[in-house]
Design an enzyme around this catalytic site. Sequence first.
Site, PDB file in Angstrom:
ATOM      1  N   LYS A 261      44.764  44.177  25.217  1.00  0.00           N
ATOM      2  CA  LYS A 261      46.214  44.397  25.224  1.00  0.00           C
ATOM      3  C   LYS A 261      46.983  43.096  25.015  1.00  0.00           C
ATOM      4  O   LYS A 261      48.099  43.104  24.545  1.00  0.00           O
ATOM      5  CB  LYS A 261      46.622  45.040  26.542  1.00  0.00           C
ATOM      6  CG  LYS A 261      46.295  46.516  26.534  1.00  0.00           C
ATOM      7  CD  LYS A 261      46.911  47.239  27.694  1.00  0.00           C
ATOM      8  CE  LYS A 261      46.304  48.632  27.761  1.00  0.00           C
ATOM      9  NZ  LYS A 261      46.227  49.161  29.088  1.00  0.00           N
ATOM     10  N   ARG A 262      46.356  41.991  25.417  1.00  0.00           N
ATOM     11  CA  ARG A 262      47.043  40.721  25.265  1.00  0.00           C
ATOM     12  C   ARG A 262      47.197  40.311  23.795  1.00  0.00           C
ATOM     13  O   ARG A 262      48.076  39.564  23.430  1.00  0.00           O
ATOM     14  CB  ARG A 262      46.292  39.624  26.013  1.00  0.00           C
ATOM     15  CG  ARG A 262      47.015  39.169  27.264  1.00  0.00           C
ATOM     16  CD  ARG A 262      46.208  38.113  28.006  1.00  0.00           C
ATOM     17  NE  ARG A 262      44.917  38.630  28.437  1.00  0.00           N
ATOM     18  CZ  ARG A 262      43.755  38.063  28.137  1.00  0.00           C
ATOM     19  NH1 ARG A 262      43.712  36.985  27.381  1.00  0.00           N
ATOM     20  NH2 ARG A 262      42.629  38.587  28.582  1.00  0.00           N
TER      21      ARG A 262
END
Length: 519
Positions: A261-262
């Site tokens: 997700k980063r």
Amino acid sequence: MVERMIHPTPRLRFAPSPTGPLHLGGARTAMYNWAAARAMGGTFLLRIEDTDQARSTDASLQIILLGLRWLGIDWDEGPEKGGDFGPYFQMQRLQLYKHAGDRLLASGHAYWCYCTPDEIEAGREVMKAEKTGFFGYNGRCRNLEKAQRDAFIAQGRQPNLRFKMPEARVLNVHDMIRGDVEVNTKELDDWVMLRPDGVPLYNFACVIDDIGMKITHVVRGEEHFLNGIKQRLLFEALDAECPKYAHIPLILNKEGKKLSKRDADTNMLDYRDKGFLPEAVFNYIALLGWGFSGDRDLFTREEMIAVFKLENIGKAGSKFDDEKLKWMGGEYVRRLSAPTCLDRARPWLAGVVPETAWATHRAWLANIVACYQERVAILSEFAGKLSWLFAELPEFDEAAQKNLTKEPAAKDWLRGYADVLAASSLPPSWPADRTAADGAVPLPTKKDGPVPVCAFSTPQQIEQECRAFTERIGVKFGNFVHPVRAALTGTDKGPGLFDVLFLLGKEACVRRLRAAADR
Ligand code: GLU
């Protein structure tokens, strides 16, 4: 095995679990299934795998459906559509799983397992200590004596239904992307199909539904490859034809590791909310594992469908590249006609463009947008770029301050130029009616094109008059334009200066030049 026909036309599915939003990876899986179905003239359906009741929500489902719609991925059967092969929600199919379980019990492909989680864990520890290299379920309940089973039942144990994996069989399977792969079933344990409450686990429900929905091709992430092996054996146990499998490689980050997700906005609606055009995001996602042709990155949904083949999906993981996505976003913004671009940017212009301007100044607004289409990647960027036009006076950024103070004589230039403009036929400023000016002058400025006949000065005429003025006062044109731009826009960037003058109009130009000179 004899090839039997599952269905006369291809049927493909996207089977999301509604436990979160539509991620980048899920969107790609949906897209490839959709494109393959459309390319082959088949059917694309949605099946909702909602058996994880603790984590499945209707809110997630709605976000997934919205995400698909936003990307332009439509489905023929499934939620909100219905269809002949439903229900399309797994929790509404429990009866079907029960029947299939009964059938597998009767044919000797399944058995009840009474082990508690602690016992299963203890069995695993023993295998670890024995260094067998196998850490799955040890198969204790596979061949229970009747007396033992009765004892477990008497204790009130609630059994899980397990699939009896064939022991140590070497399978040669074909995957449309990976090619031929050899797998030994001894690495796989007897997996749970049904829980005591009748809720199925993924592999079981998936196969029963793929059979029931007559799925011909399964396209999904590589993480399901081993599940695919378990599933093939279940198809076999049920004497059903197995669909063709295509397991697509992972999406990687810049370092070549699994995308997290980063690394990316994984929720599709985040891209929408940021102001990306959906056709750009669609195009970008399509390229994460598939190529239109060696020398072409930009294509429409229809163009993709015309040439899409599952066999052409790459074997290697593809890297997600933020920069390329932005570049593509900009390409799509540039391809829109100015009026269309204006309409699509409208949600982001609320609070910047006065509400009344939409009805009365559409051409003017389209001209403004046209000046910036080259300079944005996402629609939301227009707001920041346009705000200077509507303010009474601009706010000066650092570069503008510098450009205003660099030349000591700049004050006099600005005052003099304001007088020239006041006497010129610049178009009137917002909110005055400028229909005549807008109608006649195409923007952005085409330097060598014919100068349209117009009641007001065109950008070309404004430039001629400006050059004449600088000659008159003996100032280099190149030095003159910097403080003028700073005074008018408050910055050193933006469209051509004479487009700026044209868009801003007479009253606003004169007011801004004088105010800057008086500072
Ligand atoms: N619900 C599964 C997932 O979201 C579907 C996998 C499949 O397509 O079989 O990963």
